[in-house]
Design a protein around this motif. Structure first.
Motif, short mmCIF file in Angstrom:
data_model
loop_
_atom_site.label_atom_id
_atom_site.label_comp_id
_atom_site.label_asym_id
_atom_site.label_seq_id
_atom_site.Cartn_x
_atom_site.Cartn_y
_atom_site.Cartn_z
N LEU A 109 0.84 -1.19 0.00
CA LEU A 109 0.00 0.00 0.00
C LEU A 109 0.88 1.25 0.00
O LEU A 109 1.80 1.36 0.81
N THR A 110 0.58 2.19 -0.89
CA THR A 110 1.34 3.44 -0.98
C THR A 110 0.87 4.40 0.10
O THR A 110 -0.34 4.58 0.30
N THR A 111 1.81 5.01 0.80
CA THR A 111 1.47 5.95 1.87
C THR A 111 1.83 7.38 1.46
O THR A 111 2.49 7.63 0.46
N LEU A 112 1.39 8.31 2.29
CA LEU A 112 1.66 9.73 2.04
C LEU A 112 3.15 10.03 2.08
O LEU A 112 3.63 10.94 1.39
N TYR A 113 3.91 9.26 2.87
CA TYR A 113 5.36 9.51 2.95
C TYR A 113 6.04 9.27 1.61
O TYR A 113 7.04 9.94 1.29
N GLN A 114 5.52 8.37 0.81
CA GLN A 114 6.13 8.07 -0.49
C GLN A 114 6.07 9.28 -1.41
O GLN A 114 6.93 9.44 -2.29
N THR A 115 5.10 10.15 -1.24
CA THR A 115 4.96 11.32 -2.12
C THR A 115 6.02 12.38 -1.84
O THR A 115 6.17 13.33 -2.63
N THR A 116 6.74 12.28 -0.72
CA THR A 116 7.77 13.28 -0.41
C THR A 116 9.03 13.09 -1.24
O THR A 116 9.87 13.99 -1.30
N GLY A 117 9.18 11.91 -1.86
CA GLY A 117 10.40 11.63 -2.62
C GLY A 117 11.56 11.22 -1.75
O GLY A 117 12.68 11.04 -2.23
N LEU A 118 11.32 11.06 -0.47
CA LEU A 118 12.38 10.68 0.47
C LEU A 118 12.38 9.19 0.78
O LEU A 118 13.23 8.73 1.55
N GLY A 119 11.46 8.47 0.21
CA GLY A 119 11.36 7.04 0.52
C GLY A 119 12.57 6.26 0.04
O GLY A 119 13.11 6.51 -1.04
N GLU A 120 13.03 5.36 0.86
CA GLU A 120 14.17 4.49 0.54
C GLU A 120 13.83 3.05 0.89
O GLU A 120 13.27 2.78 1.95
N GLU A 121 14.19 2.17 -0.03
CA GLU A 121 14.02 0.73 0.19
C GLU A 121 12.59 0.39 0.62
O GLU A 121 12.37 -0.37 1.56
N MET A 122 11.63 1.01 -0.06
CA MET A 122 10.21 0.70 0.14
C MET A 122 9.69 1.14 1.50
O MET A 122 8.63 0.66 1.94
N ASN A 123 10.36 2.06 2.20
CA ASN A 123 9.84 2.48 3.50
C ASN A 123 8.69 3.49 3.37
O ASN A 123 8.15 3.95 4.39
N GLY A 124 8.31 3.83 2.13
CA GLY A 124 7.13 4.64 1.89
C GLY A 124 5.91 3.78 1.57
O GLY A 124 4.86 4.33 1.21
N PHE A 125 6.04 2.48 1.72
CA PHE A 125 4.95 1.54 1.47
C PHE A 125 4.68 0.73 2.74
O PHE A 125 5.56 0.57 3.59
N LEU A 126 3.47 0.22 2.82
CA LEU A 126 3.10 -0.68 3.92
C LEU A 126 2.77 -2.05 3.36
O LEU A 126 2.15 -2.18 2.30
N ASN A 127 3.22 -3.05 4.09
CA ASN A 127 2.88 -4.44 3.76
C ASN A 127 1.59 -4.79 4.50
O ASN A 127 1.56 -4.79 5.73
N CYS A 128 0.55 -5.09 3.74
CA CYS A 128 -0.72 -5.49 4.32
C CYS A 128 -0.93 -6.97 4.01
O CYS A 128 -0.99 -7.35 2.84
N THR A 129 -1.02 -7.78 5.04
CA THR A 129 -1.10 -9.24 4.86
C THR A 129 -2.32 -9.77 5.60
O THR A 129 -2.55 -9.44 6.77
N LYS A 130 -3.07 -10.62 4.92
CA LYS A 130 -4.18 -11.30 5.56
C LYS A 130 -3.81 -12.75 5.75
O LYS A 130 -3.42 -13.45 4.82
#
Length: 277
Positions: A109-130
């Motif tokens: 899942l893409t988060t608001l932090y990813q829009t800053t352009g500062l994301g590294e190594e997928m830390n602007g995404f969340l892993n959602c697992t069921k």
């Protein structure tokens, strides 16, 4: 006629965008005002001014954390706190129905932090697992644990904004010091049996007592006193009879020799007496 239709369509589009934006911005604060248990997160969103960029999105999902669970991050620096909170704003719509209908799998899942352009190594995404019917969240960075769990839905405006509760904050690597869920409480000790149950418990049977005596008490061979019984004398064997016969023969011959010697002595005495005469 065509100009009027175009103006009408433009006006409707503008009003839709305007009111959708207003609904999104207003409902964030209004939703948290209805739940006093989430007042701390509402205050942090206002403190970091994240309510302003959030209002620019027509479709968001906010992962809310209760006042008690959010405590580990409230003393972080303003920059760290803002980055952590931006990672709790998903740029898509998820509500209870969507989570319940989700298949047993993992999605990013893409988060608001990813829009800053500062994301590294997928830390602007969340892993959602069921898994096994339950929904978990963690950082999108490879190897990051699933630290938070979906709890319940708080508010939803279909396909516009959704606010759902998760069990604890998610701190992606590179944003601040990670936090982990507390260990599970120790298992309670087994309850002691009540006196009534102890009284009703069956006692050991004869077989159990025998087994217990066999294992606990060393075995001793009992000494049996046998009464003396008069038994007939053993029958003499042939060898014994020969020995006894020889003994008897020897005894009789010795007696005969002694009597002969006695007779000879008497005769000699008689002859001597006659000779003296």
């Amino acid at each position: 006629m065509g100009l009027n239709a175009s103006l009408c369509l433009f006006s409707l589009t503008f009003l839709l965008v305007f009111f959708s934006t207003a609904i999104t911005a207003d409902n964030i604060t209004q939703a948290f005002e209805k739940y006093s248990n989430f007042s701390t997160m509402n205050d942090l969103l206002i403190k970091t001014k994240l309510n302003i960029p959030i209002s620019k999105y027509l479709t968001i999902t906010l992962l809310a954390v209760s006042n008690e669970a959010i405590t580990p991050i409230i003393n972080r620096s303003d920059v760290e706190l803002k980055n952590i909170l931006m990672n709790h704003v998903i740029l898509d719509y998820y509500d209870e129905m969507k989570f319940n209908g989700m298949k047993e799998k993992s999605i990013m899942l893409t988060t608001l932090y990813q829009t800053t352009g500062l994301g590294e190594e997928m830390n602007g995404f969340l892993n959602c697992t069921k898994s096994k019917g339950r929904v978990y969240f963690g950082s999108g960075v490879k190897g990051s644990p699933l630290v938070a769990e979906y709890v319940k839905a708080l508010y939803h405006n279909p396909y516009n904004m959704s606010i759902v509760q998760i069990s604890m904050p998610i701190v992606a690597p590179g944003l601040s010091l990670a936090i982990f869920p507390p260990p599970p409480p120790p298992a309670p000790p087994a309850p002691a049996p009540s006196p009534m149950n102890a009284a009703k418990a069956p006692g050991p049977g004869p077989a159990d007592e025998d087994n217990a005596s066999d294992t606990d008490v060393p075995k001793h061979t009992p000494t049996t006193e046998t009464a003396e019984v008069d038994s007939p004398a053993p029958t003499p064997s042939a060898d014994n009879e020969k020995v006894e016969a020889a003994d008897k023969a020897g005894t009789s011959s010795s007696a005969c020799k002694a009597s002969l010697r006695f007779d000879v002595v008497l005769l000699l005495l008689l002859f001597g007496s006659f000779a003296g005469l």
